[in-house]
Design an enzyme around this catalytic site. Structure first.
Site, PDB file in Angstrom:
ATOM      1  N   LYS A  13      85.129  78.978  59.033  1.00 54.65           N
ATOM      2  CA  LYS A  13      85.473  80.295  58.471  1.00 54.65           C
ATOM      3  C   LYS A  13      84.535  80.694  57.333  1.00 54.65           C
ATOM      4  O   LYS A  13      83.995  81.785  57.331  1.00 54.65           O
ATOM      5  CB  LYS A  13      86.903  80.287  57.900  1.00 54.65           C
ATOM      6  N   ARG A  88      98.141  82.600  55.420  1.00 52.27           N
ATOM      7  CA  ARG A  88      98.230  81.266  55.999  1.00 52.27           C
ATOM      8  C   ARG A  88      99.634  80.926  56.445  1.00 52.27           C
ATOM      9  O   ARG A  88      99.854  79.842  56.982  1.00 52.27           O
ATOM     10  CB  ARG A  88      97.801  80.266  54.940  1.00 52.27           C
ATOM     11  N   ARG A 127      81.545  66.692  56.091  1.00 55.80           N
ATOM     12  CA  ARG A 127      81.450  67.510  54.874  1.00 55.80           C
ATOM     13  C   ARG A 127      81.841  66.678  53.638  1.00 55.80           C
ATOM     14  O   ARG A 127      81.292  66.872  52.558  1.00 55.80           O
ATOM     15  CB  ARG A 127      82.361  68.740  54.995  1.00 55.80           C
ATOM     16  N   ARG A 133      84.200  67.416  48.793  1.00 60.69           N
ATOM     17  CA  ARG A 133      85.347  68.252  48.434  1.00 60.69           C
ATOM     18  C   ARG A 133      86.602  67.382  48.335  1.00 60.69           C
ATOM     19  O   ARG A 133      86.830  66.523  49.177  1.00 60.69           O
ATOM     20  CB  ARG A 133      85.529  69.336  49.507  1.00 60.69           C
ATOM     21  N   ARG A 144      96.396  68.687  56.248  1.00 63.86           N
ATOM     22  CA  ARG A 144      95.970  70.088  56.448  1.00 63.86           C
ATOM     23  C   ARG A 144      96.113  70.494  57.912  1.00 63.86           C
ATOM     24  O   ARG A 144      96.501  71.617  58.216  1.00 63.86           O
ATOM     25  CB  ARG A 144      94.521  70.280  55.977  1.00 63.86           C
TER      26      ARG A 144
HETATM   27  P1  ADP Z   1      90.099  74.985  54.768  1.00 62.61           P
HETATM   28  O1  ADP Z   1      90.249  76.173  55.657  1.00 62.61           O
HETATM   29  O2  ADP Z   1      88.863  74.187  55.054  1.00 62.61           O
HETATM   30  O3  ADP Z   1      91.332  74.114  54.720  1.00 62.61           O
HETATM   31  P2  ADP Z   1      90.208  76.644  52.295  1.00 62.61           P
HETATM   32  O4  ADP Z   1      89.066  76.616  51.356  1.00 62.61           O
HETATM   33  O5  ADP Z   1      90.521  77.908  53.001  1.00 62.61           O
HETATM   34  O6  ADP Z   1      89.872  75.443  53.284  1.00 62.61           O
HETATM   35  O7  ADP Z   1      91.556  76.185  51.548  1.00 62.61           O
HETATM   36  C1  ADP Z   1      91.635  74.981  50.853  1.00 62.61           C
HETATM   37  C2  ADP Z   1      93.074  74.747  50.326  1.00 62.61           C
HETATM   38  O8  ADP Z   1      93.443  75.808  49.420  1.00 62.61           O
HETATM   39  C3  ADP Z   1      94.188  74.732  51.357  1.00 62.61           C
HETATM   40  O9  ADP Z   1      94.320  73.488  52.010  1.00 62.61           O
HETATM   41  C4  ADP Z   1      95.408  75.075  50.472  1.00 62.61           C
HETATM   42  O10 ADP Z   1      95.827  73.956  49.717  1.00 62.61           O
HETATM   43  C5  ADP Z   1      94.853  76.086  49.497  1.00 62.61           C
HETATM   44  N1  ADP Z   1      95.005  77.478  49.994  1.00 62.61           N
HETATM   45  C6  ADP Z   1      93.990  78.343  50.296  1.00 62.61           C
HETATM   46  N2  ADP Z   1      94.478  79.504  50.739  1.00 62.61           N
HETATM   47  C7  ADP Z   1      95.841  79.388  50.728  1.00 62.61           C
HETATM   48  C8  ADP Z   1      96.922  80.238  51.103  1.00 62.61           C
HETATM   49  N3  ADP Z   1      96.702  81.468  51.591  1.00 62.61           N
HETATM   50  N4  ADP Z   1      98.195  79.771  50.968  1.00 62.61           N
HETATM   51  C9  ADP Z   1      98.435  78.543  50.493  1.00 62.61           C
HETATM   52  N5  ADP Z   1      97.471  77.688  50.135  1.00 62.61           N
HETATM   53  C10 ADP Z   1      96.185  78.092  50.235  1.00 62.61           C
END
Ligand code: ADP
Length: 190
Positions: A13, A88, A127, A133, A144
């Site tokens: 993404k 999400r 990664r 990270r 996740r």
């Molecule tokens: P990825 O898609 O690789 O898991 P992101 O950078 O989009 O990574 O998100 C990393 C973390 O940030 C998520 O696992 C969650 O803990 C938190 N997060 C991000 N966006 C949201 C959201 N809309 N609602 C709840 N938690 C979120």
């Protein structure tokens, strides 16, 4: 124009959002990036985010909804937006629809990536070695993926069942190749 870029963790993404942002003149808004910036600043939200993210769990809906609402209502923020990482959960999707409807807007399109889970886990572990990270440990990755299946996948059904254009993209392949599929999908959809 409001677009969403949607897919499981590791589906690409963030990488593709940067390309779409440049090509289609949308501003990329990533809730993951916003939370990581809060962690780096050491704010109260950042402290909570650090704990929750490193466990691979989701932040509370009300908190994330407030953050996004604050940004979308900011008159200095463009109304041409590509949201990444939000919504999400079904709750977040409903809240987004409502906040946009109040301004006479709606979600115009969803780009949704399909990537098999074994490829996702492999990418995230890679990664971890390159970027380090905090949420790319094996335990956090497993959590996740679980959160994605249990809570986030429903967001796609929410938009599939509405009048929003959902552009499904095969996310396996070279970065340029995947971007080409997105571009074709967006152009075909007008
Ligand atoms: P990825 O898609 O690789 O898991 P992101 O950078 O989009 O990574 O998100 C990393 C973390 O940030 C998520 O696992 C969650 O803990 C938190 N997060 C991000 N966006 C949201 C959201 N809309 N609602 C709840 N938690 C979120």
């Amino acid at each position: 124009m409001i677009g969403l870029i949607f897919g499981p963790p590791g589906s690409g993404k963030g990488t593709q959002a940067a390309r779409v942002e440049a090509e289609f003149k949308l501003s990329h808004l990533s809730t993951g990036d916003i939370l990581r910036a809060e962690v780096a600043r050491g704010s109260e939200i950042g402290k909570e985010a650090e704990r929750i993210m490193s466990a691979g769990d989701l932040m509370p809906d009300d908190l994330i909804i407030r953050i996004v609402q604050g940004i979308l209502r900011d008159p200095d923020v463009s109304s041409e937006v590509l949201l990444d990482g939000f919504p999400r959960t079904s709750e977040q999707a409903k809240a987004l629809d409502e906040m946009l409807a109040q301004e006479g807007h709606k979600v115009d399109f969803v780009i949704a990536f399909n990537v098999p889970e074994d490829v996702l886990v492999e990418r995230l572990l890679h990664r971890a070695e390159v970027e380090g990270r905090a949420d790319d440990t094996r335990e956090a990755i497993t959590e996740r993926m679980h959160e994605y299946r249990a809570l986030t996948a429903a967001v796609l059904d929410h938009y599939r069942n509405s009048s929003v254009r959902v552009i499904e993209v095969d996310g396996v392949g070279e970065i340029d190749e995947v971007f080409e599929r997105i571009r074709e999908g967006l152009q075909a959809a007008g």
